[in-house]
Scaffold this motif. Structure first.
Motif, PDB file in Angstrom:
ATOM      1  N   THR A 112      -4.564   9.393   5.736  1.00  0.00           N
ATOM      2  CA  THR A 112      -4.566   7.923   5.781  1.00  0.00           C
ATOM      3  C   THR A 112      -4.162   7.354   4.421  1.00  0.00           C
ATOM      4  O   THR A 112      -4.703   7.747   3.395  1.00  0.00           O
ATOM      5  CB  THR A 112      -6.001   7.419   6.089  1.00  0.00           C
ATOM      6  OG1 THR A 112      -6.621   8.349   6.959  1.00  0.00           O
ATOM      7  CG2 THR A 112      -6.000   6.028   6.652  1.00  0.00           C
ATOM      8  N   SER A 113      -3.237   6.401   4.426  1.00  0.00           N
ATOM      9  CA  SER A 113      -2.796   5.829   3.136  1.00  0.00           C
ATOM     10  C   SER A 113      -3.807   4.829   2.584  1.00  0.00           C
ATOM     11  O   SER A 113      -3.853   4.606   1.372  1.00  0.00           O
ATOM     12  CB  SER A 113      -1.460   5.116   3.294  1.00  0.00           C
ATOM     13  OG  SER A 113      -0.745   5.562   4.375  1.00  0.00           O
ATOM     14  N   ALA A 146       2.681  -2.283  12.836  1.00  0.00           N
ATOM     15  CA  ALA A 146       2.745  -0.898  12.342  1.00  0.00           C
ATOM     16  C   ALA A 146       1.394  -0.203  12.473  1.00  0.00           C
ATOM     17  O   ALA A 146       1.271   0.976  12.160  1.00  0.00           O
ATOM     18  CB  ALA A 146       3.198  -0.882  10.885  1.00  0.00           C
ATOM     19  N   SER A 147       0.382  -0.938  12.918  1.00  0.00           N
ATOM     20  CA  SER A 147      -0.952  -0.358  13.055  1.00  0.00           C
ATOM     21  C   SER A 147      -1.023   0.612  14.231  1.00  0.00           C
ATOM     22  O   SER A 147      -0.375   0.411  15.260  1.00  0.00           O
ATOM     23  CB  SER A 147      -1.952  -1.494  13.295  1.00  0.00           C
ATOM     24  OG  SER A 147      -3.163  -0.970  13.802  1.00  0.00           O
ATOM     25  N   ALA A 148      -1.881   1.624  14.068  1.00  0.00           N
ATOM     26  CA  ALA A 148      -2.084   2.563  15.180  1.00  0.00           C
ATOM     27  C   ALA A 148      -2.864   1.913  16.322  1.00  0.00           C
ATOM     28  O   ALA A 148      -3.085   2.530  17.364  1.00  0.00           O
ATOM     29  CB  ALA A 148      -2.806   3.802  14.698  1.00  0.00           C
ATOM     30  N   ARG A 197      -7.960  10.914  15.854  1.00  0.00           N
ATOM     31  CA  ARG A 197      -7.649  10.040  17.000  1.00  0.00           C
ATOM     32  C   ARG A 197      -6.207  10.201  17.477  1.00  0.00           C
ATOM     33  O   ARG A 197      -5.816   9.641  18.510  1.00  0.00           O
ATOM     34  CB  ARG A 197      -7.989   8.597  16.661  1.00  0.00           C
ATOM     35  CG  ARG A 197      -9.516   8.397  16.507  1.00  0.00           C
ATOM     36  CD  ARG A 197      -9.940   6.969  16.661  1.00  0.00           C
ATOM     37  NE  ARG A 197      -9.342   6.150  15.640  1.00  0.00           N
ATOM     38  CZ  ARG A 197      -8.726   4.992  15.878  1.00  0.00           C
ATOM     39  NH1 ARG A 197      -8.654   4.505  17.096  1.00  0.00           N
ATOM     40  NH2 ARG A 197      -8.191   4.304  14.877  1.00  0.00           N
ATOM     41  N   ALA A 198      -5.414  10.987  16.727  1.00  0.00           N
ATOM     42  CA  ALA A 198      -4.049  11.279  17.195  1.00  0.00           C
ATOM     43  C   ALA A 198      -4.070  12.230  18.392  1.00  0.00           C
ATOM     44  O   ALA A 198      -3.077  12.344  19.119  1.00  0.00           O
ATOM     45  CB  ALA A 198      -3.215  11.876  16.069  1.00  0.00           C
ATOM     46  N   ILE A 208      -3.703  10.455  21.717  1.00  0.00           N
ATOM     47  CA  ILE A 208      -2.391   9.762  21.694  1.00  0.00           C
ATOM     48  C   ILE A 208      -1.282  10.776  22.000  1.00  0.00           C
ATOM     49  O   ILE A 208      -0.350  10.502  22.756  1.00  0.00           O
ATOM     50  CB  ILE A 208      -2.143   9.095  20.321  1.00  0.00           C
ATOM     51  CG1 ILE A 208      -3.300   8.155  19.955  1.00  0.00           C
ATOM     52  CG2 ILE A 208      -0.819   8.355  20.302  1.00  0.00           C
ATOM     53  CD1 ILE A 208      -3.324   7.703  18.502  1.00  0.00           C
ATOM     54  N   VAL A 248      -6.776  10.440  10.126  1.00  0.00           N
ATOM     55  CA  VAL A 248      -6.198   9.806  11.320  1.00  0.00           C
ATOM     56  C   VAL A 248      -5.780  10.844  12.360  1.00  0.00           C
ATOM     57  O   VAL A 248      -5.562  10.520  13.528  1.00  0.00           O
ATOM     58  CB  VAL A 248      -5.013   8.869  10.981  1.00  0.00           C
ATOM     59  CG1 VAL A 248      -5.479   7.676  10.195  1.00  0.00           C
ATOM     60  CG2 VAL A 248      -3.898   9.592  10.285  1.00  0.00           C
ATOM     61  N   ARG A 274     -11.756  -1.174   7.042  1.00  0.00           N
ATOM     62  CA  ARG A 274     -12.274  -0.052   7.839  1.00  0.00           C
ATOM     63  C   ARG A 274     -11.120   0.863   8.221  1.00  0.00           C
ATOM     64  O   ARG A 274     -10.172   0.431   8.859  1.00  0.00           O
ATOM     65  CB  ARG A 274     -12.970  -0.615   9.080  1.00  0.00           C
ATOM     66  CG  ARG A 274     -14.158  -1.483   8.705  1.00  0.00           C
ATOM     67  CD  ARG A 274     -14.581  -2.396   9.836  1.00  0.00           C
ATOM     68  NE  ARG A 274     -13.569  -3.350  10.207  1.00  0.00           N
ATOM     69  CZ  ARG A 274     -13.679  -4.187  11.240  1.00  0.00           C
ATOM     70  NH1 ARG A 274     -14.749  -4.170  11.993  1.00  0.00           N
ATOM     71  NH2 ARG A 274     -12.705  -5.033  11.514  1.00  0.00           N
ATOM     72  N   HIS A 318       2.171   3.136   3.270  1.00  0.00           N
ATOM     73  CA  HIS A 318       2.096   2.270   4.446  1.00  0.00           C
ATOM     74  C   HIS A 318       3.431   1.564   4.682  1.00  0.00           C
ATOM     75  O   HIS A 318       4.351   1.691   3.886  1.00  0.00           O
ATOM     76  CB  HIS A 318       0.932   1.278   4.317  1.00  0.00           C
ATOM     77  CG  HIS A 318       0.227   1.091   5.633  1.00  0.00           C
ATOM     78  ND1 HIS A 318       0.784   0.347   6.650  1.00  0.00           N
ATOM     79  CD2 HIS A 318      -0.940   1.568   6.102  1.00  0.00           C
ATOM     80  CE1 HIS A 318      -0.031   0.378   7.693  1.00  0.00           C
ATOM     81  NE2 HIS A 318      -1.079   1.119   7.407  1.00  0.00           N
ATOM     82  N   ALA A 319       3.531   0.832   5.788  1.00  0.00           N
ATOM     83  CA  ALA A 319       4.825   0.314   6.239  1.00  0.00           C
ATOM     84  C   ALA A 319       5.187  -1.057   5.647  1.00  0.00           C
ATOM     85  O   ALA A 319       6.275  -1.568   5.902  1.00  0.00           O
ATOM     86  CB  ALA A 319       4.817   0.220   7.765  1.00  0.00           C
ATOM     87  N   ARG A 328       0.861  -1.194   0.000  1.00  0.00           N
ATOM     88  CA  ARG A 328       0.000   0.000   0.000  1.00  0.00           C
ATOM     89  C   ARG A 328       0.886   1.228   0.000  1.00  0.00           C
ATOM     90  O   ARG A 328       1.653   1.411   0.960  1.00  0.00           O
ATOM     91  CB  ARG A 328      -0.845   0.026   1.278  1.00  0.00           C
ATOM     92  CG  ARG A 328      -2.139  -0.693   1.170  1.00  0.00           C
ATOM     93  CD  ARG A 328      -2.926  -0.531   2.460  1.00  0.00           C
ATOM     94  NE  ARG A 328      -2.538  -1.501   3.470  1.00  0.00           N
ATOM     95  CZ  ARG A 328      -2.882  -1.426   4.746  1.00  0.00           C
ATOM     96  NH1 ARG A 328      -3.602  -0.415   5.179  1.00  0.00           N
ATOM     97  NH2 ARG A 328      -2.513  -2.346   5.602  1.00  0.00           N
TER      98      ARG A 328
END
Ligand code: FMN
Length: 374
Positions: free
Chosen positions: A305-306, A132-134, A337-338, A341, A334, A329, A112-113, A109
């Motif tokens: 968001t990628s 690598a997910s949040a 919700r950061a 955090i 993003v 989903r 993405h990582a 993707r």
């Protein structure tokens, strides 16, 4: 895959991945006799929890935290307190939907990582982005809820101040508004506009970036360290370490490049309370790596968001050109919700510095000093 531990004296090690059985952390170095309950940690986790509005991912995770160790009832008060031993915080994953990712498991993707993990480790847990997910940041928020209790009188708050090109009107800033809209936005008028704006982005299968501002108040003057332990450097590192963050600034940040010396340096006068009063706060509350006692102000940019529905050109892990569309989903922004955090990471840095400060210096220096010979 190392580097799962954050902090020096106040430390936590997080564990788990997006679609594993559970995530969480072990907090080590927390002083004893700090009152803490699972309910208090839950309040912070609930702010970050997915699926609370149409503007965040629809994954339904209760993010219910269990304190597995490190607490005991204080007989004197009847309250649950930390014992000073490792505190394990456990959050079970209950709404994994790994098949959403099986179609794209071999495709990278863009943004993405997956590619970099593959190239470095030879494998990637593609289910929701694995480590690598949040999802991992729930552990940070849980640790941050404990960190908040360590510095007496500390308040750490954050707010979303820009979405895409649209900034808030700072003259309408009201902290009470932050908890009243789904964007953590302190400007009620702009929050209303963000609803229509983000609906448009979401429905077109796209995503958008954002800017978040964090303000820490009640940080005592003198907290921090010089040279390689600078408080601003640690804050920048902690915020940059959040998924999708691409820029961090402290105080006036990038804008200082446009200022002259007389405009940038915060003038000082004696206040009525016997402490210095700063006439402005371009420094963002930190000089020489050490807190001035003014509010600490940091800002950071979060990329869009990628994972988007718009087809993107990419390659697969076998070296073929292909295209990728990410279903599943995802958060359309993003940055929203950061916000909790970021509060947690700033609280962890300040708790860590508070303990280092306490370990090294005399807390009760009699400032202002008596002039010798007077
Ligand atoms: C709260 C939050 C939620 C996120 N959710 C998603 C998501 O749903 N889909 C996605 O592609 N990236 C998401 N990300 C970003 C990825 O985790 C991140 O971009 C990826 O791991 C690559 O790392 P980097 O962007 O830090 O370089 C999210 C980030 C945060 C802070």
């Amino acid at each position: 895959m190392s580097f799962n531990t954050f902090g020096r004296l106040f430390r936590f090690t997080s564990f788990g991945e997006s679609h594993g059985a559970a995530i969480g952390c072990v907090v080590d170095g927390c002083p004893p006799r700090i009152p803490v309950t699972a309910e208090e940690i839950q309040v912070e986790l609930d702010k970050r929890r997915p699926g609370q509005s149409r503007f965040t991912t629809q994954r339904q995770e209760p993010d219910a935290v269990k304190i597995m160790s490190g607490v005991f009832t204080d007989e004197a008060t009847g309250r649950q307190v930390t014992t000073g031993t490792p505190i394990m915080l456990l959050i079970e994953n209950v709404d994994q939907r790994s098949k959403d990712y099986s179609d794209i498991k071999d495709k990278y993707r863009p943004g993405h990582a997956h590619y970099v993990y593959d190239v470095k480790y030879g494998l990637f847990d593609y289910r929701g982005g694995g480590r690598a997910s949040a999802r991992e940041t729930a552990a940070r928020v849980a640790a941050g809820a404990i960190a908040r209790k360590i510095v007496p009188g500390l308040t750490v708050r954050a707010a979303l101040v820009q979405m895409g090109p649209h900034k808030i009107d700072r003259s309408r800033w009201d902290w009470d508004e932050v908890g009243k809209n789904p964007f953590f936005c302190p400007d009620p008028v702009q929050a209303k506009f963000f609803e229509t704006y983000l609906d448009g982005i979401r429905k077109s299968g796209s995503s958008i970036g954002a800017v978040i501002e964090v303000v820490a108040e009640g940080v005592p003057a003198g907290l921090g360290a010089p040279v390689y332990g600078k408080l601003d450097a640690d804050l920048a590192s902690a915020l940059m370490g959040i998924n999708a963050v691409k820029a961090v600034e402290i105080g006036d940040g990038m804008a200082v490049a446009e200022l002259r010396g007389e405009d940038n340096a915060d003038e000082m006068q004696m206040g009525n309370d016997g402490k210095p009063l700063f006439l402005s706060n371009h420094a963002g509350g930190i000089l020489g790596g050490i807190a001035t006692g003014q509010p600490i102000v940091a800002r950071f940019a979060v990329k869009p968001t990628s994972s988007i529905l718009t087809p993107r050109k990419t390659v697969d892990r076998y070296g073929n050109n292909t295209e990728v569309v990410t279903k599943g989903r995802h958060d359309p922004c993003v940055g929203i919700r950061a916000v909790p955090i970021a509060e947690a990471m700033v609280a962890c840095v300040l708790a860590d510095h508070y303990l280092m400060h306490r370990a090294q210096v005399d807390d009760a220096l009699p400032w202002p000093f008596a002039k010798p010979g007077v």
